[in-house]
Design an enzyme around this catalytic site. Structure first.
Site, PDB file in Angstrom:
ATOM      1  N   LYS A 137      11.893   3.114   8.175  1.00  0.00           N
ATOM      2  CA  LYS A 137      10.554   3.555   8.589  1.00  0.00           C
ATOM      3  C   LYS A 137       9.517   2.689   8.413  1.00  0.00           C
ATOM      4  O   LYS A 137       9.362   2.209   7.819  1.00  0.00           O
ATOM      5  CB  LYS A 137      10.227   4.792   7.632  1.00  0.00           C
ATOM      6  CG  LYS A 137       8.622   5.529   8.104  1.00  0.00           C
ATOM      7  CD  LYS A 137       7.791   5.734   6.945  1.00  0.00           C
ATOM      8  CE  LYS A 137       6.470   6.123   7.369  1.00  0.00           C
ATOM      9  NZ  LYS A 137       5.788   5.009   8.202  1.00  0.00           N
TER      10      LYS A 137
ATOM     11  N   GLU B 276       8.069  -3.624  -3.823  1.00  0.00           N
ATOM     12  CA  GLU B 276       7.246  -4.890  -3.664  1.00  0.00           C
ATOM     13  C   GLU B 276       5.753  -4.505  -3.348  1.00  0.00           C
ATOM     14  O   GLU B 276       5.620  -3.976  -2.155  1.00  0.00           O
ATOM     15  CB  GLU B 276       8.044  -5.891  -2.528  1.00  0.00           C
ATOM     16  CG  GLU B 276       7.587  -7.037  -2.646  1.00  0.00           C
ATOM     17  CD  GLU B 276       6.316  -7.420  -1.522  1.00  0.00           C
ATOM     18  OE1 GLU B 276       5.013  -7.340  -2.367  1.00  0.00           O
ATOM     19  OE2 GLU B 276       6.564  -7.613  -0.608  1.00  0.00           O
TER      20      GLU B 276
ATOM     21  N   CYS C 191       0.350  -9.674   1.009  1.00  0.00           N
ATOM     22  CA  CYS C 191       0.368  -9.103  -0.612  1.00  0.00           C
ATOM     23  C   CYS C 191       0.267 -10.196  -1.495  1.00  0.00           C
ATOM     24  O   CYS C 191      -0.152 -10.110  -2.657  1.00  0.00           O
ATOM     25  CB  CYS C 191       1.884  -8.409  -0.963  1.00  0.00           C
ATOM     26  SG  CYS C 191       3.102  -9.317  -0.088  1.00  0.00           S
TER      27      CYS C 191
ATOM     28  N   GLU D 252      -7.102  -5.489  -5.107  1.00  0.00           N
ATOM     29  CA  GLU D 252      -6.580  -6.179  -4.095  1.00  0.00           C
ATOM     30  C   GLU D 252      -7.318  -5.568  -2.718  1.00  0.00           C
ATOM     31  O   GLU D 252      -7.708  -4.618  -2.362  1.00  0.00           O
ATOM     32  CB  GLU D 252      -5.288  -5.587  -3.834  1.00  0.00           C
ATOM     33  CG  GLU D 252      -4.427  -6.335  -2.749  1.00  0.00           C
ATOM     34  CD  GLU D 252      -3.062  -5.744  -2.302  1.00  0.00           C
ATOM     35  OE1 GLU D 252      -2.702  -4.721  -2.424  1.00  0.00           O
ATOM     36  OE2 GLU D 252      -2.192  -6.834  -2.066  1.00  0.00           O
TER      37      GLU D 252
HETATM   38  P1  NDP Z   1       0.733   2.179   2.206  1.00  0.00           P
HETATM   39  O1  NDP Z   1       1.410   1.652   0.904  1.00  0.00           O
HETATM   40  O2  NDP Z   1       0.347   3.414   2.242  1.00  0.00           O
HETATM   41  O3  NDP Z   1       1.860   1.919   3.198  1.00  0.00           O
HETATM   42  C1  NDP Z   1       3.321   1.268   3.175  1.00  0.00           C
HETATM   43  C2  NDP Z   1       4.253   2.021   3.936  1.00  0.00           C
HETATM   44  O4  NDP Z   1       4.558   3.099   3.085  1.00  0.00           O
HETATM   45  C3  NDP Z   1       3.729   2.552   5.426  1.00  0.00           C
HETATM   46  O5  NDP Z   1       5.016   2.476   6.109  1.00  0.00           O
HETATM   47  C4  NDP Z   1       3.440   3.967   5.059  1.00  0.00           C
HETATM   48  O6  NDP Z   1       3.522   4.883   6.161  1.00  0.00           O
HETATM   49  C5  NDP Z   1       4.330   4.459   3.912  1.00  0.00           C
HETATM   50  N1  NDP Z   1       3.946   5.369   2.949  1.00  0.00           N
HETATM   51  C6  NDP Z   1       2.555   5.822   2.596  1.00  0.00           C
HETATM   52  N2  NDP Z   1       2.566   6.808   1.728  1.00  0.00           N
HETATM   53  C7  NDP Z   1       3.960   7.119   1.526  1.00  0.00           C
HETATM   54  C8  NDP Z   1       4.648   7.905   0.762  1.00  0.00           C
HETATM   55  N3  NDP Z   1       4.115   8.878  -0.106  1.00  0.00           N
HETATM   56  N4  NDP Z   1       6.156   8.192   0.674  1.00  0.00           N
HETATM   57  C9  NDP Z   1       6.686   7.329   1.572  1.00  0.00           C
HETATM   58  N5  NDP Z   1       6.098   6.586   2.419  1.00  0.00           N
HETATM   59  C10 NDP Z   1       4.910   6.351   2.400  1.00  0.00           C
HETATM   60  O7  NDP Z   1       0.041   1.111   2.652  1.00  0.00           O
HETATM   61  P2  NDP Z   1      -1.374   1.501   3.702  1.00  0.00           P
HETATM   62  O8  NDP Z   1      -0.902   1.037   5.138  1.00  0.00           O
HETATM   63  O9  NDP Z   1      -2.124   2.307   3.413  1.00  0.00           O
HETATM   64  O10 NDP Z   1      -2.351   0.230   3.224  1.00  0.00           O
HETATM   65  C11 NDP Z   1      -3.321   0.401   2.043  1.00  0.00           C
HETATM   66  C12 NDP Z   1      -3.362  -0.785   1.057  1.00  0.00           C
HETATM   67  O11 NDP Z   1      -2.165  -1.116   0.605  1.00  0.00           O
HETATM   68  C13 NDP Z   1      -3.947  -2.016   1.793  1.00  0.00           C
HETATM   69  O12 NDP Z   1      -5.140  -2.054   1.735  1.00  0.00           O
HETATM   70  C14 NDP Z   1      -3.194  -2.908   0.879  1.00  0.00           C
HETATM   71  O13 NDP Z   1      -4.143  -3.090  -0.271  1.00  0.00           O
HETATM   72  C15 NDP Z   1      -2.059  -2.541   0.353  1.00  0.00           C
HETATM   73  N6  NDP Z   1      -0.911  -2.873   1.062  1.00  0.00           N
HETATM   74  C16 NDP Z   1       0.008  -3.895   0.345  1.00  0.00           C
HETATM   75  C17 NDP Z   1       0.895  -4.348   1.273  1.00  0.00           C
HETATM   76  C18 NDP Z   1       2.102  -5.360   0.300  1.00  0.00           C
HETATM   77  O14 NDP Z   1       2.611  -6.005   1.247  1.00  0.00           O
HETATM   78  N7  NDP Z   1       2.092  -5.537  -0.758  1.00  0.00           N
HETATM   79  C19 NDP Z   1       1.275  -3.914   2.601  1.00  0.00           C
HETATM   80  C20 NDP Z   1       0.459  -3.232   2.766  1.00  0.00           C
HETATM   81  C21 NDP Z   1      -0.508  -2.598   2.323  1.00  0.00           C
HETATM   82  P3  NDP Z   1       2.391   5.202   7.182  1.00  0.00           P
HETATM   83  O15 NDP Z   1       2.319   3.637   7.863  1.00  0.00           O
HETATM   84  O16 NDP Z   1       2.908   5.945   8.315  1.00  0.00           O
HETATM   85  O17 NDP Z   1       1.189   5.498   6.376  1.00  0.00           O
END
Ligand code: NDP
Length: 823
Positions: free
Chosen positions: A191, A266, A300, A397
């Protein structure tokens, strides 16, 4: 503008990359369907979502928004494909992967353009960093597909893997997930993040192009609440690999608890960027640019906390401001742009909110004098000084181009400040003194440490977190273990409880000399063992009462509860009492474990010697320990002797491994080396299996302490006396107090306290399936690493199941230290 004028202002002219190939490709394909079984299918919901160009705010394309029925179809396709893909020889899988990488290279420019359009990151980064690294990941893992049979004997693929990726490195995260999964023979349902699906869809087209067998990779776009959650909860998915926020990682840990799904997470970070006063400040400034303004800080492992030695802080901040003034922000497709757009209006708002909060909390904010483009979602590079370590901007973060700086005086203070966060993803250390840098690196709680460099990644070197930055590694051989499991596991059914002794010819008694058998047998007379007797024989007068205590901080202590619990033999006779451990005992044991953290800093030679010595002292009391096993379990004497001997042998094994389970030196394409060092996890809680009261205990405690962990152990609940006898062996073996702590009592009550405890770094639990679920659920509090058996019994007497590298991997986490060299 003529050349003279350009020289005067030193302004860059625009150097735009053409968007047309990307836009045309989208027009030809939109609206995009789901990629299931190598077919493009319409979403069951009939719904589509819009992908937006963050640099303009304008729509790019319609993308299918799947529902849970679509996820079911994708998982079914992946399951069907697994039957053949998992049996496909490694060489054939390697050929497919090689084809994938060649086609990625053929389409590299289109992929780079699509990524910039969809995510807003500068084309310089997608073209020169993201896409080449994607290719490198598939090359590297094609090699592992080829070598799997010889290099990972005894392992098999996990099955159908659900992979959920974020928007910050859309195609790169796809590669980090899909490449190792395919190499190890798994099939995938992936996904993408809802903001950034385009390159995953182009990747799907590449899979069609190269003729990857249908169902091996399925790409399902859509919302987290529909696709992500359905994937996480799907009963036919064997593993979830996730990259994203710590909060979502935590919810996934909870949702998968007890399901038996393998999990790698991660998550977020707040990585320190440490500058000592002898560092080359000009290099440092360029390092900071890469650390926090690369990908608009949406990384990240971004070096978002600048920790500077106090005496150079003023000079460095001044240099940084000058550099920031010259950073260029704007159209991501402009090749001369340093900073592109923030991925979405929501993310932009969140960055602004946290920056406002920083100002309110008293930190001093500085931004360059130039203004950002008004169209699209842009945020200027931002520097905070006068930051106190406990404030929100120093702890949370921000995931944007925002740097917070703090100062320190001594190396110890730097380490303390660096580790003062719940995260542990990465760290950079800047100093011209390699002794200092290499001294500091192992003390940092982080999965990657970069010395005089930052944000370097390569497929050969595992990447992943400590603490709340998650667990598991991506890349390197260490990353492969996330996608395999021991072959023997698939042949063992789950049972209601684990009180299950397996009669096995691999026990050492099959090879014991008959003379020894006779000698020990004569002394004991197996048939003489009577329930209720103290040591296997009925004494002529009352024996001296023996009170097993608990063992905490190297001392025998009574339970805080003041209660005892009876220990019975199989005939229901009481054979002893042990303390009824409670919350307070666990707290004391965890505290003692932390106080013994110097154990990890000692030499491996020292730890090996102590393990040998423990084995020697156990051997000296073999007969007594065997009788204790007979007394508690009713097993035959010779069987019990075999268990003691297997325990001695196991202690020897881990004494042997202590100085041989070494790291490796990775060779990424870099002038330098990457040291991959297995490090202990920290305080490890262990709930022992019921069966094999001695061997089960030693099989778990020995590898954990061999690798430098300190442990809090709950011994077999029904047969704890072997463990309470064992502390006398520990006391005579030079083991420092606090390395092994033993708390007796109700396994599940005590496990719950340990799993909830924020100062426990890992928890192992070998018991019934419901207990495993409770431990996994509770572990999400501080994201501690767990290792549970999901109710599957292990034959502890079989070395294939009861000892070896699996135990050592569980006892360690790999830190990669990057050391570039050369002038
Ligand atoms: P999320 O953790 O919400 O999203 C990451 C992925 O998980 C996306 O594909 C998202 O789908 C999916 N997802 C979200 N909620 C669920 C769930 N309950 N069950 C399964 N899959 C899920 O990150 P965000 O994009 O909302 O970003 C928010 C914050 O997260 C950022 O501000 C940052 O601080 C952090 N972040 C950290 C990352 C890293 O690499 N460590 C990467 C991205 C974000 P969808 O896109 O459809 O919401």
């Amino acid at each position: 503008m003529n050349v003279m004028e350009i020289f005067k202002s030193m302004e860059y002219g625009p150097a735009p990359e053409a968007a047309a190939p990307g836009l045309t490709w989208m027009q030809e394909h939109a609206p995009f369907g789901l990629f299931i079984n190598n077919q493009w299918v319409k979403p069951g919901s009939g719904q589509y979502m819009e992908s937006i160009n963050p640099a303009t705010g304008r729509p790019l394309a319609q993308i299918a928004s799947a529902n849970s029925a679509d996820v079911d179809a994708a998982v079914a396709a992946a399951r069907a494909a697994f039957e053949t893909w998992s049996k496909t020889p490694g060489h054939i899988r390697a050929r497919y992967m090689y084809a994938i990488v060649r086609h990625i290279q053929k389409h590299s420019r289109l992929l780079a353009v699509l990524e910039s359009l969809d995510n807003g990151k500068p084309i310089r980064e997608t073209r020169d960093i993201d896409i080449p690294l994607v290719a490198r990941h598939f090359y590297y893992h094609a090699g592992w597909a080829q070598l799997m049979a010889s290099e990972l004997p005894g392992y098999e693929p996990v099955g159908v893997v659900g992979q959920i990726i974020p928007w910050n490195f859309p195609l790169l995260m796809l590669a980090w997930k899909i490449a190792p999964a395919l190499a190890m023979g798994n099939t995938v349902v992936l996904k993408p993040a809802r903001y950034t699906s385009l390159t995953a869809l182009k990747f799907a087209e590449i899979l069609q192009e190269i003729g990857l067998p249908p169902g091996v990779v399925n790409i399902v776009t859509g919302e987290a609440s529909q696709v992500g959650e359905a994937l996480v909860r799907h009963p036919d998915v064997n593993k979830i690999a996730f990259t994203g926020s710590t909060d979502v990682g935590r919810s996934i840990r909870r949702a998968t608890a007890g399901s038996g799904k393998k999990l790698s997470l991660e998550l977020g970070g707040k990585s320190p960027f440490i500058v000592f006063d002898d560092a080359d400040l000009d290099s440092v400034v360029e390092g900071v640019v890469d650390a926090i303004w690369f990908n608009q800080g949406q990384v990240c492992c971004a070096g978002s906390r600048l920790l500077v030695q106090e005496n150079i802080a003023g000079r460095l901040i001044e240099k940084l401001r000058v550099r920031m003034e010259h950073l260029r922000i704007g159209d991501p497709l402009d090749k001369a742009v340093d900073i592109g757009a923030i991925v979405s209006p929501g993310q932009l708002k969140e960055i602004q909110r946290l920056v406002n909060q920083g100002v309110e909390e008293g930190a001093v904010m500085w931004q360059p004098s130039w203004a950002c483009p008004t169209e699209g979602y842009f945020f200027p590079p931002t520097l905070f000084t006068n930051v106190s370590p406990a404030t929100t901007i120093a702890q949370v973060e921000i995931f944007g181009p925002v740097l917070v700086s703090m100062t320190f005086r001594t190396p110890n203070e730097a380490v303390e400040l660096a580790n003062n966060t719940r995260y542990g993803l990465a760290a950079s250390v800047w100093s011209e003194n390699i002794n200092l840098a290499l001294d500091v690196a192992p003390k940092l709680k982080a999965g990657s440490v970069w010395i005089n460099c930052t944000n370097l990644f390569d497929a050969s070197s595992g990447f992943g977190g400590y603490r709340e930055s998650g667990f598991g590694r991506e890349g390197g051989k260490e990353g492969l273990y996330e996608y395999v499991r021991p072959k023997w596991e698939s042949s063992t059914p789950a049972t209601a409880d684990d009180f299950h002794i397996v009669k096995d010819s691999t026990l050492p008694n099959s090879s014991r000399s008959s003379a020894h058998e006779k000698e020990v047998g004569e002394a004991s007379h197996e048939e003489d063992v009577e329930p209720g007797s103290t040591n296997g024989f009925r004494p002529a007068f009352p024996s001296i009462d023996r009170t097993p205590k608990m063992f905490i901080g190297g001392k025998q202590v009574r339970s805080d509860s003041g209660y005892s619990r009876d220990v019975y033999d199989p005939g229901g006779h009481v054979v002893g009492q042990v303390g009824e451990g409670n919350r307070k005992d666990i707290r004391n044991a965890v505290e003692a474990s932390h106080a013994a953290s110097g154990w990890a800093a000692g030499t491996t030679h020292n730890r090996a010697q102590i393990l040998f010595y423990i084995a020697e002292n156990l051997a000296a009391r073999e007969e007594e320990f065997a009788r204790r096993i007979v007394q508690q379990t009713g097993r035959s004497y010779s069987d019990a002797v075999s268990e003691v001997e297997a325990s001695i042998s196991r202690l020897f094994s881990y004494a042997a491994w202590t100085d041989k389970f070494e790291g490796v030196v990775h060779r990424p394409p870099l002038r330098g080396a990457v040291l991959a060092m297995p490090e202990p996890i920290g305080v490890t809680a262990i709930a022992c299996p019921e069966a094999y009261p001695l061997l089960g205990f030693i099989s778990l405690v020995a590898p954990a302490i061999a690798m430098g962990n300190t442990v809090v152990v709950i011994p077999s609940q029904t047969s704890p006396l072997s463990a309470t006898d064992f502390y006398q062996v520990l006391e005579t073996s030079d083991l420092p107090g606090g390395v092994v702590n033993i708390v007796t009592g109700d396994r599940d009550t005590l496990s719950q306290v340990l799993a909830d405890h924020d100062d426990v770094d890992a928890m192992w639990y070998f018991g019934p399936a419901e207990g495993c679920k409770r431990v996994e659920l509770a572990s999400s509090g501080n994201m501690k690493r767990t290792w549970v058996n999901y109710g599957h019994p292990r034959n502890w007497s079989d070395p294939v199941q009861g000892e070896g590298k699996e135990f050592l991997h569980e006892s360690t986490q790999v830190k990669n230290i990057w050391i570039p060299y050369g002038e």
